[in-house]
Design a protein around this motif. Structure first.
Motif, PDB file in Angstrom:
ATOM      1  N   UNK A 103       1.069  10.211  12.586  1.00 19.99           N
ATOM      2  CA  UNK A 103       0.264  11.135  11.951  1.00 19.99           C
ATOM      3  C   UNK A 103       1.070  11.679  10.617  1.00 19.99           C
ATOM      4  N   UNK A 104       2.546  11.824  10.966  1.00 27.06           N
ATOM      5  CA  UNK A 104       3.370  12.441   9.698  1.00 27.06           C
ATOM      6  C   UNK A 104       3.686  11.071   8.761  1.00 27.06           C
ATOM      7  N   UNK A 147       2.435   9.751   3.252  1.00 25.84           N
ATOM      8  CA  UNK A 147       1.981   8.725   2.130  1.00 25.84           C
ATOM      9  C   UNK A 147       0.765   8.913   1.581  1.00 25.84           C
ATOM     10  N   UNK A 148       0.148  10.184   1.812  1.00 29.30           N
ATOM     11  CA  UNK A 148      -0.962  10.619   1.129  1.00 29.30           C
ATOM     12  C   UNK A 148      -2.219  10.553   1.837  1.00 29.30           C
ATOM     13  N   UNK A 149      -2.279  10.321   3.061  1.00 28.87           N
ATOM     14  CA  UNK A 149      -3.342  10.013   3.871  1.00 28.87           C
ATOM     15  C   UNK A 149      -3.401  11.056   5.080  1.00 28.87           C
ATOM     16  N   UNK A 150      -4.047  12.103   4.471  1.00 29.88           N
ATOM     17  CA  UNK A 150      -4.100  13.203   5.610  1.00 29.88           C
ATOM     18  C   UNK A 150      -4.990  13.270   6.592  1.00 29.88           C
ATOM     19  N   UNK A 151      -4.590  13.502   7.691  1.00 31.61           N
ATOM     20  CA  UNK A 151      -5.674  13.543   8.810  1.00 31.61           C
ATOM     21  C   UNK A 151      -6.211  14.699   9.283  1.00 31.61           C
ATOM     22  N   UNK A 152      -7.263  14.891  10.004  1.00 27.94           N
ATOM     23  CA  UNK A 152      -8.057  15.919  10.390  1.00 27.94           C
ATOM     24  C   UNK A 152      -7.248  16.542  11.730  1.00 27.94           C
ATOM     25  N   UNK A 165       0.915  -1.207   0.017  1.00 26.72           N
ATOM     26  CA  UNK A 165      -0.039  -0.034   0.110  1.00 26.72           C
ATOM     27  C   UNK A 165       0.728   1.312   0.052  1.00 26.72           C
ATOM     28  N   UNK A 166       1.714   1.293   0.799  1.00 26.11           N
ATOM     29  CA  UNK A 166       2.843   2.390   1.087  1.00 26.11           C
ATOM     30  C   UNK A 166       4.299   2.405   0.070  1.00 26.11           C
ATOM     31  N   UNK A 167       4.411   1.181  -0.331  1.00 26.21           N
ATOM     32  CA  UNK A 167       5.663   0.763  -0.944  1.00 26.21           C
ATOM     33  C   UNK A 167       6.677   0.299  -0.133  1.00 26.21           C
TER      34      UNK A 167
END
Length: 307
Positions: free
Chosen positions: A154-155, A160-165, A34-36
């Protein structure tokens, strides 16, 4: 006597939970589809030699197999809402791998150096923040509280393109702090078990989501009733202070105002974590039975009380 035997079994399980946890095997040379690659995030307070020592804790033998990042004061300010002037105090580090299984699994590789936060507390808070389907390893080369470790998680997700609120990551940090502070305050109290507190926090979030789905809304009274009912279910009302309980209620109100409350994905993650809690408890009892320890302890009590 039946009640006494049940109490003995529970005591054995709690004791084993502190001493007989399985050793975690790390596989860092497996490419994550998924993330490489797995993503490792080191604390900004580490120098080059300390980063190398931390990499060894994660069993990283070749940096080509992982993505490496540094978490700094800016990240803490962004995700947690804290105002840090520098990242010199950021020591704990994380390795994050996406998985195909539903749920968040946390492994503290250096429990002697993560002095305050438990694996369950990390997982609970991470799910609140929006972290999904991953395995998180936490490690530190020196003694730290571990409270800022989730910033690295979170970082890793954002990289990996998954931005959190950010609103949810801040509420998640509130959850981590409140749970930890209550656990620390009540440590050593008779009948208090931090694992029960972690389970309580998880069930509160589950029930808030279930009630919201069922009724379409949650009033302040609904939230307070849910918290009080689950606290009473685990008899924590007999142990926690009024201030402790009010802190949990205030957290629940904040949680109910985030998008997490309406997320089926979050509820799925919580349900997976709840199953893991139940399985771990069952595994601990099985370990005791298989080793004969449980029978020996029960026999000791029988001899003691001439049962």
């Amino acid at each position: 006597m039946k009640f006494m035997k049940k109490s003995i079994l529970a005591s054995v399980a709690v004791t084993l939970s502190c001493t007989c946890l399985p050793v975690h095997a790390i596989e860092t040379n497996v490419i994550d589809e998924k993330w490489g690659k797995p993503t490792v995030v080191y604390g900004a307070g580490l120098n080059a030699n300390q980063i190398q020592a931390t990499a060894e804790l994660f069993n990283i033998t070749n940096s080509e197999y992982v993505n490496e990042l540094i978490v700094d004061a800016y990240d803490v300010n962004t995700y947690l809402g804290y105002s840090l002037s520098s990242g010199s105090s950021l020591i704990s580090s994380v390795m994050v791998q996406k998985t195909d299984k539903s749920g968040v699994v946390v492994n503290i590789l250096t429990p002697e150096n993560i002095t305050k936060i438990t694996e369950e507390q990390y997982a609970n808070a991470a799910i609140t923040a929006g972290v999904t389907n991953c395995e998180i390893d936490v490690a530190s080369i020196m003694s730290v509280t571990g409270e800022s470790a989730l910033t690295g998680v979170y970082k890793a997700f954002e990289a990996n393109g998954e931005v959190l609120d950010p609103e949810r990551t801040e509420v998640a940090q509130d959850e981590l702090q409140i749970t930890n502070e209550i656990a620390q305050e009540n440590e050593g109290q008779e009948n208090f078990d931090s694992n029960v507190l972690d389970q309580t926090m998880l069930e509160i979030k589950q029930e808030l989501a279930n009630q919201k789905q069922k009724n379409g809304s949650l009033s302040q009274e609904d939230i307070q009733n849910i918290v009080n009912e689950i606290i009473q279910k685990y008899k924590l009302n007999e142990i926690l202070t009024e201030e402790n309980i009010n802190a949990i209620i205030e957290f629940a109100k904040k949680y109910a105002n985030t998008s997490a409350i309406d997320s089926q994905d979050v509820l799925n993650q919580l349900n997976s974590l709840a199953k893991s809690f139940s399985k771990n408890f069952g595994d601990l009892l099985k370990q005791a039975q298989d080793s004969g320890l449980l029978d020996r302890i029960i026999q000791w009590f029988k001899d003691l009380f001439n049962l």
